[in-house]
Each structure stands twice: as structure tokens, then as C-alpha cells.
Scaffold this active site. Structure first.
Site, PDB file in Angstrom:
ATOM      1  N   GLU A 174     -52.234 -24.754 -54.168  1.00  0.00           N
ATOM      2  CA  GLU A 174     -52.218 -25.757 -55.242  1.00  0.00           C
ATOM      3  C   GLU A 174     -53.466 -26.644 -55.274  1.00  0.00           C
ATOM      4  O   GLU A 174     -53.460 -27.721 -55.848  1.00  0.00           O
ATOM      5  CB  GLU A 174     -50.927 -26.614 -55.156  1.00  0.00           C
ATOM      6  CG  GLU A 174     -49.840 -26.129 -56.109  1.00  0.00           C
ATOM      7  CD  GLU A 174     -49.063 -24.907 -55.613  1.00  0.00           C
ATOM      8  OE1 GLU A 174     -49.484 -24.285 -54.615  1.00  0.00           O
ATOM      9  OE2 GLU A 174     -48.061 -24.535 -56.254  1.00  0.00           O
ATOM     10  N   TYR A 176     -54.981 -28.177 -52.769  1.00  0.00           N
ATOM     11  CA  TYR A 176     -55.069 -29.251 -51.778  1.00  0.00           C
ATOM     12  C   TYR A 176     -56.124 -28.914 -50.708  1.00  0.00           C
ATOM     13  O   TYR A 176     -56.797 -27.891 -50.785  1.00  0.00           O
ATOM     14  CB  TYR A 176     -53.698 -29.501 -51.139  1.00  0.00           C
ATOM     15  CG  TYR A 176     -52.719 -30.178 -52.074  1.00  0.00           C
ATOM     16  CD1 TYR A 176     -52.939 -31.490 -52.497  1.00  0.00           C
ATOM     17  CD2 TYR A 176     -51.590 -29.521 -52.562  1.00  0.00           C
ATOM     18  CE1 TYR A 176     -52.049 -32.133 -53.359  1.00  0.00           C
ATOM     19  CE2 TYR A 176     -50.690 -30.159 -53.423  1.00  0.00           C
ATOM     20  CZ  TYR A 176     -50.928 -31.456 -53.820  1.00  0.00           C
ATOM     21  OH  TYR A 176     -50.066 -32.089 -54.668  1.00  0.00           O
ATOM     22  N   ARG A 224     -48.071 -21.654 -46.912  1.00  0.00           N
ATOM     23  CA  ARG A 224     -48.057 -21.495 -48.379  1.00  0.00           C
ATOM     24  C   ARG A 224     -49.456 -21.112 -48.826  1.00  0.00           C
ATOM     25  O   ARG A 224     -50.387 -21.919 -48.741  1.00  0.00           O
ATOM     26  CB  ARG A 224     -47.575 -22.781 -49.057  1.00  0.00           C
ATOM     27  CG  ARG A 224     -47.194 -22.525 -50.489  1.00  0.00           C
ATOM     28  CD  ARG A 224     -46.333 -23.607 -51.098  1.00  0.00           C
ATOM     29  NE  ARG A 224     -45.765 -23.090 -52.343  1.00  0.00           N
ATOM     30  CZ  ARG A 224     -45.177 -23.817 -53.251  1.00  0.00           C
ATOM     31  NH1 ARG A 224     -45.045 -25.113 -53.075  1.00  0.00           N
ATOM     32  NH2 ARG A 224     -44.699 -23.266 -54.364  1.00  0.00           N
ATOM     33  N   GLN A 349     -38.982 -33.319 -67.073  1.00  0.00           N
ATOM     34  CA  GLN A 349     -38.909 -34.695 -67.568  1.00  0.00           C
ATOM     35  C   GLN A 349     -38.438 -35.716 -66.547  1.00  0.00           C
ATOM     36  O   GLN A 349     -38.865 -36.859 -66.579  1.00  0.00           O
ATOM     37  CB  GLN A 349     -38.010 -34.758 -68.807  1.00  0.00           C
ATOM     38  CG  GLN A 349     -38.682 -34.178 -70.030  1.00  0.00           C
ATOM     39  CD  GLN A 349     -37.783 -34.238 -71.240  1.00  0.00           C
ATOM     40  OE1 GLN A 349     -37.083 -35.216 -71.460  1.00  0.00           O
ATOM     41  NE2 GLN A 349     -37.781 -33.184 -72.023  1.00  0.00           N
TER      42      GLN A 349
HETATM   43  C1  LIG Z   1     -40.974 -33.286 -58.236  1.00  0.00           C
HETATM   44  C2  LIG Z   1     -41.751 -32.190 -57.582  1.00  0.00           C
HETATM   45  C3  LIG Z   1     -42.443 -32.445 -56.406  1.00  0.00           C
HETATM   46  C4  LIG Z   1     -43.145 -31.418 -55.760  1.00  0.00           C
HETATM   47  N1  LIG Z   1     -43.740 -31.675 -54.570  1.00  0.00           N
HETATM   48  C5  LIG Z   1     -44.308 -30.646 -53.882  1.00  0.00           C
HETATM   49  C6  LIG Z   1     -44.829 -30.853 -52.572  1.00  0.00           C
HETATM   50  O1  LIG Z   1     -44.761 -31.964 -52.021  1.00  0.00           O
HETATM   51  N2  LIG Z   1     -45.387 -29.790 -51.947  1.00  0.00           N
HETATM   52  C7  LIG Z   1     -45.448 -28.552 -52.520  1.00  0.00           C
HETATM   53  O2  LIG Z   1     -45.951 -27.607 -51.909  1.00  0.00           O
HETATM   54  N3  LIG Z   1     -44.968 -28.326 -53.762  1.00  0.00           N
HETATM   55  C8  LIG Z   1     -44.390 -29.340 -54.441  1.00  0.00           C
HETATM   56  N4  LIG Z   1     -43.849 -29.095 -55.678  1.00  0.00           N
HETATM   57  C9  LIG Z   1     -43.919 -27.726 -56.250  1.00  0.00           C
HETATM   58  C10 LIG Z   1     -42.660 -26.916 -55.912  1.00  0.00           C
HETATM   59  O3  LIG Z   1     -42.603 -26.639 -54.536  1.00  0.00           O
HETATM   60  C11 LIG Z   1     -42.618 -25.588 -56.679  1.00  0.00           C
HETATM   61  O4  LIG Z   1     -43.749 -24.847 -56.372  1.00  0.00           O
HETATM   62  C12 LIG Z   1     -42.559 -25.741 -58.184  1.00  0.00           C
HETATM   63  O5  LIG Z   1     -41.619 -26.721 -58.543  1.00  0.00           O
HETATM   64  C13 LIG Z   1     -42.205 -24.428 -58.871  1.00  0.00           C
HETATM   65  O6  LIG Z   1     -41.012 -23.905 -58.404  1.00  0.00           O
HETATM   66  P1  LIG Z   1     -39.603 -24.065 -59.188  1.00  0.00           P
HETATM   67  O7  LIG Z   1     -39.789 -23.441 -60.553  1.00  0.00           O
HETATM   68  O8  LIG Z   1     -38.632 -23.306 -58.337  1.00  0.00           O
HETATM   69  O9  LIG Z   1     -39.305 -25.501 -59.281  1.00  0.00           O
HETATM   70  C14 LIG Z   1     -43.162 -30.111 -56.333  1.00  0.00           C
HETATM   71  C15 LIG Z   1     -42.480 -29.876 -57.523  1.00  0.00           C
HETATM   72  C16 LIG Z   1     -41.770 -30.882 -58.139  1.00  0.00           C
HETATM   73  C17 LIG Z   1     -41.020 -30.573 -59.395  1.00  0.00           C
HETATM   74  S1  SF4 Z   2     -33.937 -29.482 -65.401  1.00  0.00           S
HETATM   75 FE1  SF4 Z   2     -34.174 -31.072 -63.854  1.00  0.00          FE
HETATM   76  S2  SF4 Z   2     -35.200 -30.139 -62.138  1.00  0.00           S
HETATM   77 FE2  SF4 Z   2     -35.417 -28.773 -63.879  1.00  0.00          FE
HETATM   78  S3  SF4 Z   2     -37.371 -29.340 -64.726  1.00  0.00           S
HETATM   79 FE3  SF4 Z   2     -35.853 -30.526 -65.875  1.00  0.00          FE
HETATM   80  S4  SF4 Z   2     -35.709 -32.455 -64.737  1.00  0.00           S
HETATM   81 FE4  SF4 Z   2     -36.794 -31.023 -63.406  1.00  0.00          FE
END
Ligand SMILES: Cc1cc2nc3c(=O)[nH]c(=O)nc-3n(C[C@H](O)[C@H](O)[C@H](O)COP(=O)(O)O)c2cc1C
Ligand code: SF4
Length: 689
Positions: A174, A176, A224, A349
Site C-alpha cells: 500500500e 508504506y 503483506r 462511508q
Molecule cells: C477503516 C479501514 C482501515 C484500514 N486500516 C488498515 C491498516 O491499518 N493496515 C492495513 O494493512 N490495511 C488497512 N486497511 C485495508 C484493509 O486491510 C483491506 O485491504 C481493504 O479494506 C480491502 O479489503 P476488504 O474489501 O475486505 O475490506 C484498512 C481498511 C479500512 C476500511
Molecule cells: S458497508 Fe460498512 S464496512 Fe462496508 S464499506 Fe460501507 S461502511 Fe465500510
């Protein structure tokens, strides 16, 4: 929770299969992806985090990964962000690990060093190159500084082990800190840490090696790895494979997938990203390494996860936001109750948008997320009879929670279906996930025995006759008609007329109002053919992404292929500020780009003069200019998206009749389909009534 005899096993055999890591076994193939919630820095935050994670552990997650925790102050994402550097911090984390272990779960702590993304003046990076998304310029580390960072990772991992974690995840993607070393774009060094690819990947390899050395063999070490940078100058596929092999050799237990740097200009997690869109990238790494691979992004339902695993694209699936939306996702799959899952719709959101505006993470469809200790739905000792008027998001949320708590609820709506404005939102290309929320509420209302009366327009007398103890008005909003000369001209239609295709829309269109609805309407009328959100190939072509990563970073030299727009559209707003300024913090740019690609002309600073056979007469004043320019837009349709008024016609009569009345959702404060607020308000009232 044991899943090996669960009724859902026949449907999800791969997802529910345990994963043997040699020294330990994960109970199934789900990993809760890392999410920083804001609780890490909040008062009593660790007690609240403990309950947040324990609920997910009780809900059956195979392996939880915490939000990013910094290994030192310079690596913190913002000043004061949580870190793990001493014994006091170890003590704080113990409350999390013991709560998760009590719930039979396993949890890793993510070590995240932000590098040049750190939002603080003390930031450090491989080279002094400022990120386009950060006002602060990093300081270039010298060799001793790099050695200190590596040592800090190792100490941090050791402290995490002391705090009771089952492992750590080293965040290498990502964009970092670690990622900044890997890619030439951000690493201009000429010493042993820069120059050749071998030199640039020395840092992640050294970090993994030193962490493993410090924590011993029997400790999970997830790395990761950025498999698709989505930035020019990003890694090639050969480089990704080379890094993965070296990371395995250095001692990682599992490789997790990272997709896209934060500064990338391709959507990676928004609702318009197809489900599981990026899993084929992880799949390409299968066979190159022998440790388990985790795939990620927009895997939001058990059947999506099962298909990915059944195809052999990965050994585990990461779901981050889906566990905000529903702590019991795995349990419901295991019990063959997937239709009861509250599905993450990818809206961002209440999660990512909150993170980026310094608020606590939560979830639009589940306001309990990160509020587990304070927003509870306990059985009521004194059941009441409650009438709810309006089955939009607020009414549905109220009715299902109140009924779950044991109240007798009758839900009235004049429409043919439940859902209110959600039924409109689901029609927008890229917003198809709203169907899932409607399905969830339909199932919940039925499960909890809500008496749903559709096509029923109730009066004050009907409600009086119903003998309700309480009445909840969730009647929502009606479109506002702006005061413009000629607004009753036949070429003027409302947004509902356009979206529900009740009236024809011409080839040249002006959309009045550039809020969320104006954007949605524009998207709806310029789109041709299937929505890219439902077709991964189409999506990747539209955003110029090469999933084979033959092009550096998957984007270098790629061209976006956007279909010709179906119409010529002007999207107009009164304010002179950027069009769509109030859209979601993390998603506004996606909507603007999508419309711009489809040649929608976005015009701010508009005063509406009149509408006649010629078209729409406006005066456009550029920001800061004294005088505007008069223009006539020769359009054949004008669509009004100029806000809404609350509908509260029953309120006065009910109060006069002495009935206790509560206003929720749009009927309380009219706002453009503010589903987040509506569901939150409905759920909170239902938790207290
Ligand atoms: C609120 C929020 C905080 C996140 N913080 C981190 C984090 O601290 N470290 C990280 O590697 N990814 C972070 N992510 C990314 C998630 O690990 C993940 O890659 C991303 O949400 C996509 O996966 P999903 O579609 O299953 O949510 C964050 C995502 C969200 C929504
Ligand atoms: S449904 Fe909830 S967890 Fe999923 S993207 Fe929207 S606010 Fe974030």
C-alpha cells in the site's frame, strides 16, 4: 466454534477447511484483514477493541489481524498514533489478546511503518521525496537510521509476542515504508539499500529475517506483499515473484496480498470494484512459493470466498470490512444461514471515510461496529407494541432491531417493496451492492416477526386505531422543486422520473444539483451496457489496469478504455467550489473521474435564470470573479436533483392525539439519502425503546 461438522460445510468446504501451519492450526480459511479503527488511540479504546475483536472471534474468524501499530514514533501514521515500543504498551494489548483467546480465536498484530505517508513532521523514508498525498516531506535515513528501523521492527514483534499475540503481520504494501524501499520511484539511494532490485528489497528481507530470529519458530509471521502497485514505476511481475521467494526464505509463515498504493488513481476497494476483482493476481503467485497465500479486496460473501478457494487462486481469503458489517459472517456460513449476513456494500462511508476524517471507524450497515460495548441490542423486559411508518433505511433498521429485542412491531409503507430510497440507489451502475442490504433487512424483518404492511398509506386515525404504545415516523423525504422560472416546462423532470424510467430522457441533458443524487443520476444516464462493477475485465480496461503485471505496477503505459457515453450531460451546481466536494472523502475522486471519462461537463458557480423551449438559461461565475457569463444550454431534458424536504405530515395529528411519536431518518433531518445516519438513528432508538 468448530466448523468441521457444520451444516454449511457442504456449501463451503474450502472456506471452512482448517489450515495447518505446522506449529498451529487455523480453524478455517478466513483472515480478518487489518483495519485501524481509531479505538487504538481512544479513551478506554483497548477495552473496546477487545470486545470488537472478541465478537469477531466468537463469530468464527480463522485469523484476526489488528489495525496497523507503529514500531516507533517516526513510523506512526499520525502523531500520537498507537505504537508498540515498551512494556506499558504490552500491558494495554494484553486485554485484546486474552479476550480473543477466551473466544477461541487467534490474532496477529500488524506492524505498520508509514514512512513518507506519516502525517507528522518527523517522518523518514529511503529518500527525501514527498508523497503527493502528504504535505510533509520526509527526511532521508542514513545507514544507522535504517538499522534502527529494522531493530525497531524486531523489538516490536518481540513485544507483540510478549503481549500474547499469536503472530505479527509485517505491512509491506500500500505504498508504506517498506514499499517505498522496494520501488525505484521512491528509492533513489545509491548505497546497499538502493539502486538494483536486490538492494531495494534488502530491507523487507532483513526485517522478516530479524523478526523471525527474535520471535522463534512457533509464531505466525504474515508478510503483506504488494503484488500490484498500481503506480508508474511500480514492480514488475518477475520482481514480485523474486520478492515473494525471498520473503518465504527469510522466514514468513504466510504471504498476504496488498493491492495498490494509497496514491494510486485506480479504485481498489470502492463499491464499484467488482467482487474479488484482484484475486487473479494472487493466483499467479501460486506454485512460486510453498507457504500459504492470502488474497484480498472486495470478497464480501462466503460464496465469493468459496469460489476463489475452490478455483485454487489462494489458500485463504482476507475480508476486512465484511467483518465490520457482520461479526458473525463465518458462523452464519457455517450454519448455512448466509442469507442472514449483513453484507459489506463497499461504500466506505462509515469506515475509511471516518478514518480519513479522524473519526472512529464504524459501518453504514452495522452501526454497532466499533461501538460493541455501548450500542447493545438486549432483550427487553417490557415488550411494547410499536407502529413504524416508512420502510426505508431508518424504518427497516428500527423495526428489525426493535423486533429482535422482543417488541411487537408493525411496519407500514405505501410502496410495493421495502427499502425506500435504497430501491433507487441499487439501480445506479456501480451501486448494485444495495440489493444485498435490502435482502438482509427483508430476511431480518421476517426472522424477527415484524408485521410488514406494504401498499398501505396510514392515517393518524389508522395509527390511533392500532393502539400502539409508540409510533415511529420514518417517512423520509420528498424531492424539492427549486424556484426557477419555467420549472414547470415539459422538458423538466424529477430524479425519480429519470431513475425509475417513468419519463423519457433526451440526448442532451442538464442535471441541476451536484450532490450525491446529481452524481448518481449523471452516472445512470451516461452509462451504456453492463456495469463495470459486475465485470472484472471491463473494470480493468476502464481503469487501465493490467492484472498480469507485465506493465510496471500494472499501469505503466496502459490506456484507459472508457465506453462512449450514452448522452451529453451537463452537471451543474450553484456553489463556485469544486463539483462534488461533499461526496465521500475516499470515493469522491472515483465518481468525478468516472463522469469526466464519460465527458460529463461539470459546471460550478451556476445561477439558474430560466427554462424555455431553447433550453436552460444560466449565468456562470468563476470562483473569485466579479461578473458571470450568460449561457444557454440547448438541452432537451432537465433533471432536478436539488435537495429534499422532510415528510412529516403525520406528526402534528399524532402528537395532538397524545401518541408518543419519534422522528427518525429523512423525516427528522432531510438529507440526501443519508443511509448511514438513517440506519444509525433507527438502530440506536430501537436499542433504547
Ligand atoms: C477503516 C479501514 C482501515 C484500514 N486500516 C488498515 C491498516 O491499518 N493496515 C492495513 O494493512 N490495511 C488497512 N486497511 C485495508 C484493509 O486491510 C483491506 O485491504 C481493504 O479494506 C480491502 O479489503 P476488504 O474489501 O475486505 O475490506 C484498512 C481498511 C479500512 C476500511
Ligand atoms: S458497508 Fe460498512 S464496512 Fe462496508 S464499506 Fe460501507 S461502511 Fe465500510
Amino acid at each position: 466454534m468448530t466448523t468441521n461438522t457444520a451444516p454449511g460445510l457442504a456449501k463451503y468446504p474450502n472456506l471452512l477447511a482448517p489450515l495447518d501451519l505446522g506449529f498451529t492450526t487455523l480453524r478455517n480459511r478466513t483472515l480478518m484483514g487489518s483495519m485501524h479503527t481509531g479505538l487504538e488511540e481512544a479513551k478506554n479504546g483497548f477495552e473496546r477493541l477487545a470486545e470488537f475483536y472478541a465478537e469477531r472471534a466468537r463469530g468464527g474468524v480463522g485469523l484476526i489481524v489488528t489495525g496497523g501499530i507503529a514500531p516507533n514514533p517516526e513510523g506512526a501514521v499520525f502523531q500520537g498514533a498507537a505504537k508498540m515500543t515498551n512494556d506499558d504498551e504490552v500491558e494495554k494489548h494484553k486485554v485484546i489478546t486474552s479476550a480473543v483467546h477466551k473466544a477461541d480465536g487467534k490474532i496477529c498484530m500488524q506492524i505498520l511503518h508509514a514512512g513518507r505517508y506519516a502525517y507528522s513532521p518527523a517522518l523518514v523514508a529511503p529518500s527525501a521525496i514527498q508523497a503527493p498525498i502528504n504535505p510533509f516531506k520526509p527526511k532521508e535515513l542514513d545507514e544507522a537510521g535504517i538499522e534502527k528501523q529494522i531493530e525497531d521492527y524486531a523489538v516490536c514483534a518481540e513485544l507483540a509476542q510478549k503481549a500474547g499475540y499469536d503472530g505479527v503481520e509485517v505491512m509491506g504494501s500500500e505504498g508504506y515504508f517498506i514499499n517505498q524501499f522496494i520501488v525505484a520511484h521512491t528509492n533513489h539511494r545509491t548505497d546497499q539499500w538502493g539502486g538494483s532490485y536486490e538492494n531495494r528489497i534488502r530491507l523487507p528481507i532483513e526485517i522478516v529475517r530479524r523478526v523471525r530470529e527474535r520471535v522463534g519458530e512457533n509464531f505466525i509471521l504474515v508478510y503483506r506483499l504488494s503484488m500490484l502497485d498500481l503506480i508508474e514505476d511500480g514492480s514488475t511481475w518477475e520482481e514480485v515473484v523474486q520478492l515473494a521467494k525471498a520473503i518465504e526464505k527469510a522466514g514468513a509463515t504466510i504471504i498476504n496480498t496488498g493491492i495498490g498504493w494509497h496514491e494510486a488513481r485506480v479504485p481498489t476497494i470502492a463499491t464499484s470494484v467488482p467482487r474479488g476483482a484482484f484475486t487473479k493476481v494472487t493466483a499467479r503467485l501460486k506454485g512460486e512459493v510453498s507457504i500459504p497465500l492470502v488474497t484480498t479486496n472486495r470478497i464480501n460473501m462466503p460464496d465469493v470466498a468459496e469460489n476463489i478457494l475452490a478455483e485454487g487462486d489462494a489458500d485463504m481469503v482476507s475480508m476486512a470490512r465484511p467483518f465490520l458489517a457482520d461479526a458473525d459472517l463465518v458462523l452464519k456460513a457455517a450454519e448455512d444461514r448466509a442469507e442472514e449476513i449483513n453484507t459489506c456494500i463497499g461504500c466506505n462511508q462509515a469506515c475509511l471515510d471516518h478514518t480519513f476524517s479522524g473519526k472512529l471507524t464504524s459501518c453504514l450497515v452495522n452501526p454497532r461496529a466499533c461501538h460493541e460495548t455501548e450500542l447493545t441490542y438486549v432483550k427487553t423486559a417490557s415488550p411494547k407494541s410499536i407502529g413504524v411508518v416508512g420502510a426505508g433505511p431508518a424504518g427497516m433498521a428500527f423495526a428489525s432491531v426493535a423486533a429482535e429485542r422482543g417488541h411487537k412491531v408493525t411496519l407500514f409503507d405505501a410502496g410495493k417493496e421495502i427499502g425506500g430510497q435504497f430501491n433507487v440507489a441499487k439501480l445506479i451502475p456501480g451501486k448494485e451492492e444495495f440489493y444485498e442490504t435490502l435482502r438482509y433487512f427483508r430476511v431480518m424483518l421476517e426472522k424477527h416477526g415484524v408485521d410488514v404492511r406494504l401498499e398501505t398509506r396510514v392515517s393518524v386515525d389508522d395509527l390511533k386505531a392500532g393502539n400502539f404504545d409508540e409510533v415511529v415516523l420514518a417517512t423520509g423525504v420528498e424531492p424539492r422543486t427549486p424556484d426557477i422560472e419555467g420549472v414547470d416546462h415539459p422538458k423538466v423532470i424529477g430524479y425519480l422520473d429519470a431513475l425509475l424510467e417513468r419519463k423519457p430522457v433526451g440526448q442532451k441533458v442538464a442535471v441541476i444539483g451536484a450532490g450525491g443524487i446529481g452524481f448518481d443520476v449523471s452516472e445512470f444516464i451516461v452509462h451504456k451496457g453492463t456495469s463495470a462493477a459486475l465485470d472484472t475485465d471491463h473494470f480493468m480496461r476502464e481503469w487501465g489496469v493490467d492484472l498480469t503485471v507485465e506493465h510496471r505496477g500494472g499501469v505503466q503505459g496502459m490506456k484507459a478504455e472508457v465506453p462512449e457515453p450514452a448522452r451529453e450531460v451537463f452537471l451543474l451546481q450553484r456553489k463556485a467550489s469544486k463539483v462534488g466536494k461533499n461526496l465521500g472523502k475516499t470515493t469522491g475522486w472515483i465518481h468525478r473521474t468516472s463522469l469526466k471519462n464519460r465527458k460529463v461537463q461539470m459546471v460550478p458557480g451556476v445561477a439558474y435564470r430560466k427554462i424555455d423551449d431553447e433550453g436552460l438559461h444560466i449565468t456562470v461565475t468563476a470562483k473569485g470573479a466579479e461578473q458571470g457569463e450568460d449561457r444557454v444550454l440547448p438541452v432537451d431534458t432537465i433533471i432536478l436533483c436539488a435537495g429534499q424536504e422532510p415528510l412529516r405530515e403525520l406528526q402534528g395529528g399524532l402528537e395532538a392525539a397524545g401518541l408518543p411519536v419519534h422522528l427518525i431518518g429523512g423525516s427528522d433531518v432531510a438529507a440526501e439519502l443519508d443511509a448511514k445516519r438513517a440506519i444509525d438513528q433507527g438502530s440506536r432508538l430501537a436499542s433504547q425503546i
